[in-house]
Scaffold this active site. Structure first.
Site, PDB file in Angstrom:
ATOM      1  N   SER A   1       0.830  -1.206   0.000  1.00 17.61           N
ATOM      2  CA  SER A   1       0.000   0.000   0.000  1.00 17.61           C
ATOM      3  C   SER A   1       0.863   1.255   0.000  1.00 17.61           C
ATOM      4  O   SER A   1       1.999   1.256   0.483  1.00 17.61           O
ATOM      5  CB  SER A   1      -0.912   0.018   1.221  1.00 17.61           C
ATOM      6  OG  SER A   1      -1.680  -1.162   1.286  1.00 17.61           O
TER       7      SER A   1
HETATM    8  N1  SAH Z   1      -0.741  -4.407   3.891  1.00 13.56           N
HETATM    9  C1  SAH Z   1      -0.221  -5.051   2.742  1.00 13.56           C
HETATM   10  C2  SAH Z   1      -1.194  -4.876   1.599  1.00 13.56           C
HETATM   11  C3  SAH Z   1      -1.145  -5.993   0.671  1.00 13.56           C
HETATM   12  S1  SAH Z   1      -2.370  -5.989  -0.582  1.00 13.56           S
HETATM   13  C4  SAH Z   1       1.140  -4.509   2.377  1.00 13.56           C
HETATM   14  O1  SAH Z   1       1.438  -3.373   2.765  1.00 13.56           O
HETATM   15  O2  SAH Z   1       1.908  -5.186   1.707  1.00 13.56           O
HETATM   16  C5  SAH Z   1      -3.658  -6.954   0.168  1.00 13.56           C
HETATM   17  C6  SAH Z   1      -3.297  -8.323   0.642  1.00 13.56           C
HETATM   18  O3  SAH Z   1      -4.517  -8.928   1.087  1.00 13.56           O
HETATM   19  C7  SAH Z   1      -2.733  -9.257  -0.425  1.00 13.56           C
HETATM   20  O4  SAH Z   1      -1.543  -9.811   0.023  1.00 13.56           O
HETATM   21  C8  SAH Z   1      -3.823 -10.306  -0.598  1.00 13.56           C
HETATM   22  O5  SAH Z   1      -3.323 -11.599  -0.922  1.00 13.56           O
HETATM   23  C9  SAH Z   1      -4.476 -10.301   0.771  1.00 13.56           C
HETATM   24  N2  SAH Z   1      -5.839 -10.838   0.807  1.00 13.56           N
HETATM   25  C10 SAH Z   1      -6.840 -10.693  -0.090  1.00 13.56           C
HETATM   26  N3  SAH Z   1      -7.947 -11.352   0.307  1.00 13.56           N
HETATM   27  C11 SAH Z   1      -7.629 -11.948   1.497  1.00 13.56           C
HETATM   28  C12 SAH Z   1      -8.330 -12.799   2.404  1.00 13.56           C
HETATM   29  N4  SAH Z   1      -9.597 -13.172   2.190  1.00 13.56           N
HETATM   30  N5  SAH Z   1      -7.694 -13.227   3.511  1.00 13.56           N
HETATM   31  C13 SAH Z   1      -6.398 -12.858   3.768  1.00 13.56           C
HETATM   32  N6  SAH Z   1      -5.681 -12.064   2.946  1.00 13.56           N
HETATM   33  C14 SAH Z   1      -6.280 -11.620   1.817  1.00 13.56           C
END
Ligand code: SAH
Length: 219
Positions: free
Chosen positions: A69
């Site tokens: 993000s």
């Molecule tokens: N906070 C993270 C954002 C990653 S993007 C960072 O700064 O890197 C969002 C993340 O949510 C992804 O890694 C994706 O695989 C995860 N995600 C999506 N749906 C999900 C679910 N149902 N349960 C757990 N993780 C999930």
């Protein structure tokens, strides 16, 4: 520690400081959050090829079709999550590269983090270990179910957007606990805060945002 973990000297400190003043200009007021952004080395969480862009206020790819993000959004979500009453145990859904996890872990007592893509979780865990972050618990699972065994949580922070509020996450909030979550589809999403009270749940809207979708199942 290997050189990469030490950043690139002065340039790195200067670019981090520039990011912090930008976030301040954009309305991030919590000095603890700004300190955490200053101190957590974001370049460790992105591909080496993107090192030079790590302290720009942009989202960047982290593989598997996911993104780290934008720092402003991490700061805004963290500021909202740790506002008084300050939480001590926080559930994070969507570990991704672990950057948001590391920022949170420097501000609260315990972080429980759930990621549906095993490879991302493994890498995030490895990075946080290398940074000697030891107050994080990891789970490879579909975060729609939360992590009931470790709740109730003082706060829940979700970094992927579901179309509708996952009920289980509200159920796992302590009284006075808050859930910070983007809700919507690929066209329109809102960052929302739900606060659990003795008698129900209050809802507020913070900003319009753009997150990857919250999916179902594991991979
Ligand atoms: N906070 C993270 C954002 C990653 S993007 C960072 O700064 O890197 C969002 C993340 O949510 C992804 O890694 C994706 O695989 C995860 N995600 C999506 N749906 C999900 C679910 N149902 N349960 C757990 N993780 C999930």
């Amino acid at each position: 520690m290997i050189a990469r973990f030490e950043g690139s000297g002065m340039t790195s400190m200067r670019t981090r400081e520039r990011l912090v003043s930008r976030l301040r200009d954009e309305g991030i007021t919590d000095e603890n959050v700004l300190d955490a952004i200053r101190n957590v080395p974001r370049h460790i969480f992105v591909d080496e090829a993107l090192d030079s862009r790590a302290y720009e206020d942009v989202a960047l790819p982290i593989g598997m079709g996911q993104t780290i993000s934008q720092p402003y959004i991490v700061a805004l979500m963290t500021q909202t999550t740790i506002a008084a009453p300050r939480p001590s145990n926080v559930l994070e859904i969507g570990t991704g590269c672990g950057y948001q996890t590391a920022v949170l872990a420097s501000l609260v007592t315990r972080v429980y983090t759930v990621e549906r893509i095993e490879l991302l979780l493994t890498r995030a865990r490895r990075r946080l270990r290398a940074l000697e972050v030891d107050n994080v618990w990891y789970k490879h699972d579909d975060g729609n179910a939360g992590w009931a065994e470790c709740g109730p949580f003082d706060a829940v922070l979700v970094t992927a957007a579901p179309a509708r509020l996952p009920e289980k996450l509200v159920e796992q909030l302590a009284v006075d606990g808050r859930l910070v979550i983007p809700i919507g589809d690929s066209r329109r999403q809102w960052l929302k805060v739900f606060t659990r009270t003795e008698s129900g749940v209050n809802e507020g809207t913070i900003a319009d945002v753009s997150f990857v979708p919250m999916l179902r199942g594991r991979e």
